[in-house]
Scaffold this motif. Structure first.
Motif, PDB file in Angstrom:
ATOM      1  N   GLN A  67      16.066  11.495  46.797  1.00 13.67           N
ATOM      2  CA  GLN A  67      16.464   9.761  45.850  1.00 13.67           C
ATOM      3  C   GLN A  67      15.330   9.225  45.454  1.00 13.67           C
ATOM      4  OE1 GLN A  67      18.630   7.284  48.623  1.00 13.67           O
ATOM      5  NE2 GLN A  67      18.282   5.523  47.419  1.00 13.67           N
ATOM      6  N   ILE A  68      14.021   9.339  45.987  1.00 14.04           N
ATOM      7  CA  ILE A  68      12.879   8.722  45.368  1.00 14.04           C
ATOM      8  C   ILE A  68      12.499   9.348  44.209  1.00 14.04           C
ATOM      9  CG2 ILE A  68      12.492   7.500  47.622  1.00 14.04           C
ATOM     10  CD1 ILE A  68      10.237   9.457  47.983  1.00 14.04           C
ATOM     11  N   ASP A  93      14.237   8.168  41.165  1.00 17.06           N
ATOM     12  CA  ASP A  93      14.396   6.840  41.130  1.00 17.06           C
ATOM     13  C   ASP A  93      13.152   6.430  40.401  1.00 17.06           C
ATOM     14  OD1 ASP A  93      14.160   4.165  41.276  1.00 17.06           O
ATOM     15  OD2 ASP A  93      13.904   3.993  43.333  1.00 17.06           O
ATOM     16  N   GLU A 129      11.967   3.709  39.221  1.00 19.63           N
ATOM     17  CA  GLU A 129      11.259   2.591  39.495  1.00 19.63           C
ATOM     18  C   GLU A 129       9.954   3.061  40.434  1.00 19.63           C
ATOM     19  OE1 GLU A 129      13.245  -0.637  41.126  1.00 19.63           O
ATOM     20  OE2 GLU A 129      14.685  -0.962  39.416  1.00 19.63           O
ATOM     21  N   THR A 188      11.628  -2.057  48.969  1.00 25.24           N
ATOM     22  CA  THR A 188      12.604  -1.183  49.556  1.00 25.24           C
ATOM     23  C   THR A 188      13.055  -1.384  50.936  1.00 25.24           C
ATOM     24  OG1 THR A 188      11.909   0.603  47.994  1.00 25.24           O
ATOM     25  CG2 THR A 188      13.414   1.468  49.642  1.00 25.24           C
TER      26      THR A 188
END
Length: 305
Positions: free
Chosen positions: A72-73, A76, A78, A266
Motif C-alpha cells: 500500500q505505501i 501511495d 503521497e 498516517t
C-alpha cells in the motif's frame, strides 16, 4: 635475535583477576546505557516491525495482513513524494550546514577578539527548543513579518516564505541550517584544536599559503570529524519533524511534507498505525542504507582510494 629485542623491556601483563575486574567494571558502567537503548529503542523498533504486518488502528486488536501495508505505501503517491521531499531536504541541509560550520570553526580557531561571545552566539540556537525556534521564525516569515519588512526596505518585494509551494521547503531548509550549525561548528572546532601545529609551520616554511595549508592539511586531518558530522547530520535530516509541524504542517500543497510528518499523519490523524509502522520501517531501512553508503565513501576517501 636483534639487539633491539634484547634491550626491550619485557611486557608486563596485568593479573587475570585485575583484567576480570576491569571487564566487570566496564560492563557495569555500560549497563545503564545498554538498558536504555534496549528498552526505549530496541523494543519499540521490534514492536513497530511486528505491527507493520498488521491492520491496527488502536480501537481493535491487530490483525495480520502480511505485506499488504508495504504494498500500500509503495503505491501511495503521497508517501513516495514525502521520501523525495525528505531527500531534497537532506541534500539542501547537510552539505551547506557542514561547509558553513567548517568555515565558522576555522574562523573561531584564529584567536579573534570576542571569541567566547561568538562561540556562545553560534551554539545558542542549538540548545534552544526547536518548537520555540520554529514559532519565532513563523512570525518573522509571515507576509507582514520582520523579514519581508527588511526586504521592502531595500526595494525587494515581499516573499510568501511559508505559503508559496516553490519557496516553503527552501525556508524550512534555511531555518534548519541556522539552528543546526552550532553543534557541527563545535565538533569541527574541537577537532581543529587537536591538530598538530608543527605541520602548519613546516608547510609555511615550504611556502604553502593559507588556502594550500587548509586544503592539504586541515581538510584531510578533519576526515574523522567530517565523517561524524555527516552521519549525525544525515540522520537528523531524515528525522526532522518539529520545524515542519510548527511552520507549515506539511503544506502548502504537500511541498514540505517530510516522511516523518507523513508517518505522523498516517498514524495519529488517520489512525492507520499498521501502515504508519510500515512507513517507519521503510524510513529506518533508508537510513541504514544511507549510513552504509556514507561509511563506505568516507572509508575509501580516508584510505586514499
Amino acid at each position: 635475535m636483534s639487539q633491539h629485542e634484547l634491550t626491550r623491556p619485557p611486557r608486563v601483563r596485568a593479573p587475570r583477576s585485575l583484567q576480570r575486574g576491569q571487564r566487570r567494571a566496564g560492563m557495569l558502567f555500560a549497563l545503564p546505557a545498554t538498558l536504555h537503548v534496549g528498552l526505549w529503542i530496541g523494543l519499540p523498533v521490534l514492536a513497530a516491525f511486528a505491527l507493520s504486518f498488521t491492520d491496527y488502528d488502536v480501537f481493535k486488536s491487530p490483525a495480520f495482513v502480511g505485506i499488504e501495508n508495504y504494498q500500500q505505501i509503495f503505491s501511495d503517491g503521497e508517501f513516495l513524494r514525502s521520501l523525495w521531499t525528505t531527500l531534497l531536504y537532506a541534500v539542501g541541509t547537510v552539505p551547506v550546514s557542514m561547509a558553513l560550520s567548517l568555515g565558522l570553526a576555522v574562523l573561531l580557531n584564529q584567536g579573534i577578539r570576542g571569541q567566547g561571545f561568538f562561540r556562545t552566539a553560534i551554539y545558542l540556537p542549538q540548545i534552544t527548543a526547536t518548537v520555540a525556534v520554529a514559532l519565532v521564525w513563523s512570525y518573522m516569515l509571515q507576509g507582514d513579518g520582520l523579514v519581508n519588512h527588511a526586504l521592502e526596505a531595500i526595494g525587494v518585494g515581499p516573499v510568501d516564505w511559508l505559503t508559496d509551494p516553490s519557496v516553503a521547503l527552501f525556508s524550512v531548509i534555511l531555518i534548519s541550517i541556522w539552528q543546526g550549525m552550532g553543534f557541527n561548528t563545535l565538533i569541527y572546532l574541537a577537532a581543529l584544536q587537536g591538530l598538530p601545529g608543527d605541520l602548519y609551520e613546516a608547510a609555511s616554511i615550504d611556502g604553502a599559503g593559507a588556502w594550500r595549508r587548509f586544503i592539504s592539511i586541515t581538510v584531510p586531518m578533519l576526515k574523522p570529524a567530517t565523517f561524524f558530522v555527516l552521519i549525525t547530520s544525515t540522520v537528523g535530516a531524515f528525522q526532522a519533524f518539529d520545524q515542519v509541524y510548527i511552520l507549515t504542517r506539511g503544506g502548502p500543497a504537500y511541498a514540505t511534507t517530510l516522511t516523518t510528518y507523513e508517518i505522523y499523519k498516517t498514524g495519529f490523524s488517520d489512525f492507520r498505525l499498521g501502515v504508519a509502522c510500515a512507513q517507519s520501517v521503510v524510513l529506518l531501512i533508508a537510513l541504514i542504507v544511507l549510513t552504509a553508503v556514507n561509511t563506505r565513501t568516507m572509508g575509501e576517501a580516508r584510505d586514499g582510494h
